[in-house]
Design a protein around this motif. Structure first.
Motif, PDB file in Angstrom:
ATOM      1  N   MET A 129     -11.769   1.143  -3.827  1.00  0.00           N
ATOM      2  CA  MET A 129     -11.027   1.400  -2.594  1.00  0.00           C
ATOM      3  C   MET A 129      -9.524   1.399  -2.869  1.00  0.00           C
TER       4      MET A 129
ATOM      5  N   THR B  44     -15.038   6.030   0.057  1.00  0.00           N
ATOM      6  CA  THR B  44     -14.507   7.359   0.357  1.00  0.00           C
ATOM      7  C   THR B  44     -13.261   7.255   1.220  1.00  0.00           C
ATOM      8  N   ASP B  45     -12.463   8.318   1.176  1.00  0.00           N
ATOM      9  CA  ASP B  45     -11.345   8.474   2.104  1.00  0.00           C
ATOM     10  C   ASP B  45     -11.475   9.796   2.854  1.00  0.00           C
ATOM     11  N   ARG B  46     -12.676  10.390   2.796  1.00  0.00           N
ATOM     12  CA  ARG B  46     -12.915  11.696   3.404  1.00  0.00           C
ATOM     13  C   ARG B  46     -13.664  11.548   4.730  1.00  0.00           C
TER      14      ARG B  46
ATOM     15  N   GLY C 134      -7.141   4.426   5.629  1.00  0.00           N
ATOM     16  CA  GLY C 134      -8.227   5.364   5.900  1.00  0.00           C
ATOM     17  C   GLY C 134      -9.220   5.409   4.742  1.00  0.00           C
ATOM     18  N   VAL C 135      -9.641   4.225   4.297  1.00  0.00           N
ATOM     19  CA  VAL C 135     -10.576   4.110   3.172  1.00  0.00           C
ATOM     20  C   VAL C 135     -11.696   3.153   3.580  1.00  0.00           C
TER      21      VAL C 135
ATOM     22  N   THR D 112     -17.210   6.927  -6.156  1.00  0.00           N
ATOM     23  CA  THR D 112     -16.265   7.493  -5.193  1.00  0.00           C
ATOM     24  C   THR D 112     -16.825   8.817  -4.698  1.00  0.00           C
TER      25      THR D 112
ATOM     26  N   LEU E  33      -8.082   4.537  -4.086  1.00  0.00           N
ATOM     27  CA  LEU E  33      -7.896   5.560  -3.052  1.00  0.00           C
ATOM     28  C   LEU E  33      -6.730   5.226  -2.113  1.00  0.00           C
TER      29      LEU E  33
ATOM     30  N   ALA F 263      -6.173   1.942  -0.720  1.00  0.00           N
ATOM     31  CA  ALA F 263      -6.367   0.728   0.074  1.00  0.00           C
ATOM     32  C   ALA F 263      -5.620  -0.443  -0.556  1.00  0.00           C
TER      33      ALA F 263
END
Length: 252
Positions: free
Chosen positions: A143, A94-96, A119-120, A76, A146, A148
């Motif tokens: 995912m 990632t979600d960044r 947004g992942v 991650t 985070l 998803a």
């Protein structure tokens, strides 16, 4: 010549691209967009190719890649890290925003995934070892951690070695048969004592079995299309001293 960016319909609306060798600055056996830090190519050329690749998909983003080891391990990513200190793993999520997740291949299957609602995004390197070991399953789980949901995740499998180009022996086929007898459908009869393995279809099967309903198969053979793609097996068959790597990128 500009960088060729191959996109998948399932990931429409997400910054992504499967890149080949077109548009890079490397020369010789690495000619084109070789992004392999571990190759014997000129380091400055590789750095410039990596910059060109990232800018072609997600301008201004930081390209993040791994030290790939044919595992089922997923990382991650929350911030960029030094390319010289790459984690040993074969998938990233990632979600960044501002991070371009990159997977390097030269016959193995690159898999890009996204849940646009959450947004992942994720990217996985699925060679046969990682594929049978569950690298795509690990990516989906990471995912989900985070935010998803697998029923919303869309995926695409990029350029990889096709069944017509991927000859394997009986011992190889037995590994897959021992894992699941139904895997025999991914092997076609070849010359005596050998089979032709459909890596792309097998990876798609693993994604579908994990509950991913939208999967695009691009059907692009890295071995056969020398003008567009690097290929480890092609270089090996020719006795060449090295080979380039292409990159597949996804980000927010």
């Amino acid at each position: 010549m500009s960088v060729e960016v191959i996109r998948a319909p399932t990931l429409d609306g997400v910054a992504h691209g499967f890149l080949g060798r077109t548009g890079g600055v490397s020369t010789g056996i690495h000619a084109g967009l070789n992004v392999g830090i571990g190759s014997d190519d000129d380091a400055a050329a590789v750095a410039e190719n990596r910059r060109l690749a990232s800018e072609a998909v997600l301008p201004g983003a930081a390209l993040v890649t791994l030290y790939q080891i044919h595992s089922a391990d997923c990382v991650t990513v929350r911030a960029p890290f030094d390319a010289r200190l790459r984690p040993r793993a074969d998938a990233l999520v990632t979600d960044r925003p501002g991070l371009a997740l990159g997977i390097l291949t030269a016959d193995c299957a690159p898999v890009l995934l996204a849940d646009q609602v959450a947004g992942v995004v994720g990217a996985a390197h699925a060679g046969w070892k990682g594929a049978i070991g569950g690298v795509t399953d690990a990516t989906i789980l990471a995912m989900e951690a985070l935010g998803a949901k697998r029923e919303r995740i869309a995926a695409a499998i990029g350029p990889c070695i096709a069944r017509a180009s991927y000859e394997v022996d009986e011992a190889f086929a037995r590994r897959f048969d021992a894992h699941d007898r139904a895997n025999e459908r991914f092997f076609a009869e070849g010359r005596a004592g050998h089979f032709q393995f459909d890596l792309e279809a097998y990876v798609a099967h693993r994604l579908a079995s994990a509950g991913i309903g939208r999967v695009a198969l691009l059907g692009l053979d890295t071995y056969a299309d020398e003008a567009r793609f690097f290929s480890f097996r092609r270089a090996t068959h020719r006795g060449e001293p090295g080979y380039g790597r292409q990159v597949s990128v996804i980000g927010l």
